[in-house]
Design a protein around this motif. Structure first.
Motif, short mmCIF file in Angstrom:
data_model
loop_
_atom_site.label_atom_id
_atom_site.label_comp_id
_atom_site.label_asym_id
_atom_site.label_seq_id
_atom_site.Cartn_x
_atom_site.Cartn_y
_atom_site.Cartn_z
N ARG A 48 -6.31 9.48 1.96
CA ARG A 48 -6.97 9.97 0.75
C ARG A 48 -7.76 11.26 1.05
N SER A 83 0.78 -1.23 0.00
CA SER A 83 0.00 0.00 0.00
C SER A 83 0.81 1.27 0.00
N CYS A 84 1.82 1.38 0.81
CA CYS A 84 2.43 2.69 0.99
C CYS A 84 3.79 2.57 1.64
N ARG A 128 2.49 5.82 -3.22
CA ARG A 128 3.28 4.72 -2.67
C ARG A 128 4.30 5.23 -1.67
N LYS A 149 -4.80 8.89 -6.51
CA LYS A 149 -4.30 7.57 -6.16
C LYS A 149 -3.48 7.77 -4.89
N VAL A 150 -3.68 6.91 -3.91
CA VAL A 150 -2.88 7.02 -2.69
C VAL A 150 -1.43 6.79 -3.09
N GLN A 177 -9.29 11.72 -9.54
CA GLN A 177 -8.06 11.18 -10.12
C GLN A 177 -7.02 10.79 -9.08
#
Length: 114
Positions: free
Chosen positions: A81, A8-9, A98, A95-96, A93
């Motif tokens: 978010r 996820s991140c 990275r 996107k979380v 538009q």
């Protein structure tokens, strides 16, 4: 054998106390059950090194430390978010990211580690 399904991140902060930059991810590993923070991190690190030549190269050179795996509370990435939208990102538009570079977002994610 575990495989990385997705992640996820990552977070990196200039105010980090470690000598090497680090990443902290929320991976989804398929395969054997892994328990304990250190074990999860080691399995994730090995999987990354096996599949990502660049990551392995930097780990081999000690340019980066082992990725740290930390699980966060449900809804954490929704909160990220919402914070990004509040800062002006387009909700259609978005996107979380990275990699989080904003210290406020990093603190938000780190405060929700379980």
């Amino acid at each position: 054998i575990s495989t990385i399904s997705s992640h996820s991140c990552s977070c990196s902060s200039s105010s980090s106390s470690s000598s090497s930059p680090f990443s902290s991810s929320s991976p989804f590993l398929r395969g054997r059950m892994v328990t304990g923070q250190r074990s999860r991190s080691s399995v994730f690190d090995r999987a990354l090194r096996d599949r990502q030549e660049r990551y392995d190269y930097y780990r081999e050179k000690d340019a980066i430390s082992e990725a740290q795996v930390r699980f966060v509370s449900p809804g954490t990435f929704r909160m990220v978010r919402e914070a990004l939208v509040a800062k002006g990102a387009s909700p259609q538009q978005l996107k979380v990211p990275r990699v989080l570079k904003d210290d406020e977002l990093i603190r938000m994610v780190q405060s929700r580690v379980v």
